[in-house]
Design an enzyme around this catalytic site. Structure first.
Site, PDB file in Angstrom:
ATOM      1  N   THR A 177       0.689  -1.464  -0.050  1.00  0.00           N
ATOM      2  CA  THR A 177      -0.247  -0.014   0.078  1.00  0.00           C
ATOM      3  C   THR A 177       0.848   0.727  -0.031  1.00  0.00           C
ATOM      4  O   THR A 177       0.182   2.032  -0.871  1.00  0.00           O
ATOM      5  CB  THR A 177      -0.980   0.118   1.531  1.00  0.00           C
ATOM      6  N   GLN A 193       0.744  -9.301  -5.956  1.00  0.00           N
ATOM      7  CA  GLN A 193       0.269 -10.366  -6.675  1.00  0.00           C
ATOM      8  C   GLN A 193       1.430 -11.727  -7.627  1.00  0.00           C
ATOM      9  O   GLN A 193       1.056 -12.648  -7.714  1.00  0.00           O
ATOM     10  CB  GLN A 193      -0.642 -10.666  -6.683  1.00  0.00           C
ATOM     11  N   HIS A 238       4.837 -10.121   2.486  1.00  0.00           N
ATOM     12  CA  HIS A 238       3.804 -11.105   3.600  1.00  0.00           C
ATOM     13  C   HIS A 238       3.484 -12.016   2.419  1.00  0.00           C
ATOM     14  O   HIS A 238       2.088 -12.718   3.006  1.00  0.00           O
ATOM     15  CB  HIS A 238       2.856 -10.316   4.472  1.00  0.00           C
ATOM     16  N   CYS A 256      -8.525  -6.026   1.942  1.00  0.00           N
ATOM     17  CA  CYS A 256      -9.331  -5.353   2.414  1.00  0.00           C
ATOM     18  C   CYS A 256     -10.148  -4.693   3.013  1.00  0.00           C
ATOM     19  O   CYS A 256     -10.725  -3.574   2.986  1.00  0.00           O
ATOM     20  CB  CYS A 256      -7.884  -3.965   1.953  1.00  0.00           C
TER      21      CYS A 256
END
Length: 382
Positions: free
Chosen positions: A72, A179, A201, A327
């Site tokens: 982000t 991704q 992560h 999210c």
């Protein structure tokens, strides 16, 4: 029954080697890397070593990697940083309707500040057409930002074609590759890209660590002030332990990309095959592109059964799946990705995302598919 985790697109468990690599930086090597004494110098040396190793694995220069707190922040830094660095009065941005909210929300903020944003449409498979990108380009286009792999349906976008077009027009090109890292081969200097967002992560690394690749010829203004860290591009003491974990995750996982994707493809096909046997292929719909997609993400709709109802029943059976982006999956809103794909309402309202990882087994997939079939039969007969 042991819980079955099928939400690896949201986050992955920390790899044991990653945890081991992180621990020394909570104990022996605790110095601030900006300090000039021996404690700080030792940490700085390690930080430089991590950056060098990651750059080598990713095919870029160490100076082109900025460590951040995650995908982000990397997306925000890329978008605001490019626009604030532009000396021209260019206030037009091109992105797509299916981007992660870490791109869409900054674009919405920029619109409130007087910028114009073109949100490219996608077809029913979630694929952006290069012709739409070309027709959206204007003389005042300052940035093109397109994700590599969609986090909800797994569709792979034509990044190379878009990048070549952007270069021909001399427009900075940002790619959200959160991704894609560890799922597709990634050689940053081999791609026509200027900025690339990455996150640890999603790759069996820790939360709180990310990176932004910024090509050496790209001008970027910092978005956080208060220190000279990261070559004065991102102020704040570096999260060295998390960066150590990120570097170890890249070292361990990137050489296994092909093997891991072969396994994910096998698990994906197994789940589809069992569902076809138990339910019939006409009773569910697979969302996304059939060929141009990553195998670790499988988005399926079961028309007639709401997403929330199916997820709740799966959770009661100790199976973790998701409705889409982590999210937004806590909200009852229908996925903006599926809506942009203009799928029928009964498809968008019943979609569930299963995402596979290295800890999943064939036995888990068989068990999950059987449980899905049982739940679907029960709910449809009520």
């Amino acid at each position: 029954m042991n819980p079955i985790y099928l939400d690896h697109a949201a986050t992955t468990p920390v790899h044991p080697d990653v945890l081991e690599a992180m621990l020394p930086f909570y104990t022996a090597f605790f110095g601030n890397p900006s300090s000039t004494h021996s404690f700080g110098r030792a940490t700085r040396t390690a930080l430089n070593r991590f950056r060098d190793a990651m750059a080598k694995s990713l095919g870029c220069l160490p100076a082109e990697l900025i460590f951040t707190s995650g995908g982000t922040e990397s997306n925000n830094m890329a978008i605001f940083g490019i626009l604030h660095a532009s000396k021209d009065d260019k206030k037009h941005i091109i992105t797509s309707q299916i981007e992660h909210h870490a791109v869409l929300h900054p674009c919405e903020r920029l619109e409130s500040l007087g910028y114009e944003v073109t949100y490219l449409p996608v077809g029913p498979t979630g694929l952006i057409q290069i012709e739409d990108v070309a027709s959206a380009i204007r003389p005042d286009t300052a940035l093109i930002s397109i994700m590599y792999v969609n986090n909800e349906v797994g569709t792979i976008q034509p990044i190379e074609q878009i990048g070549e077009l952007a270069r021909a027009k001399q427009i900075p090109f940002h790619v959200d590759a959160v991704q894609a890292l560890g799922k597709l081969p990634l050689n940053l200097h081999g791609l026509p890209v200027d900025l690339v967002s990455l996150s640890a992560h999603k790759l069996y690394g820790p939360k709180g660590a990310g990176a932004l690749y910024v090509s050496k010829n790209t001008k970027l203004m910092p978005h956080v002030y208060g220190g000279s860290q990261e070559r004065k591009r991102r102020a704040g003491t570096e999260n060295v332990a998390a960066i150590a974990g990120f570097a170890k995750a890249v070292e361990v996982l990137l050489p296994q990309v092909e093997t891991l994707q072969e396994k994910a493809s096998e698990l994906r096909q197994m789940m589809i095959r069992i569902l076809e046997q138990q339910l019939g292929s006409e009773r569910f719909t697979i969302n996304g592109h059939k060929e141009q997609s990553v195998p670790h993400i499988l988005n399926i709709s079961f028309p007639g059964i709401s997403t929330e109802t199916l997820l709740m029943n799966l959770d009661l059976e100790n199976v973790a799946a998701a409705s889409g982006s982590a999210c937004t999956s806590g909200s009852l809103e229908v996925s903006h990705v599926l809506q942009a794909m203009k799928l029928p309402e009964n498809v968008t309202a019943s979609a569930v995302r299963f995402s596979f990882g290295m800890g999943n087994s064939k036995e888990q997939i068989e068990t999950t598919a059987q449980k899905i079939a049982t739940i679907v039969h029960r709910l449809r007969n009520n």
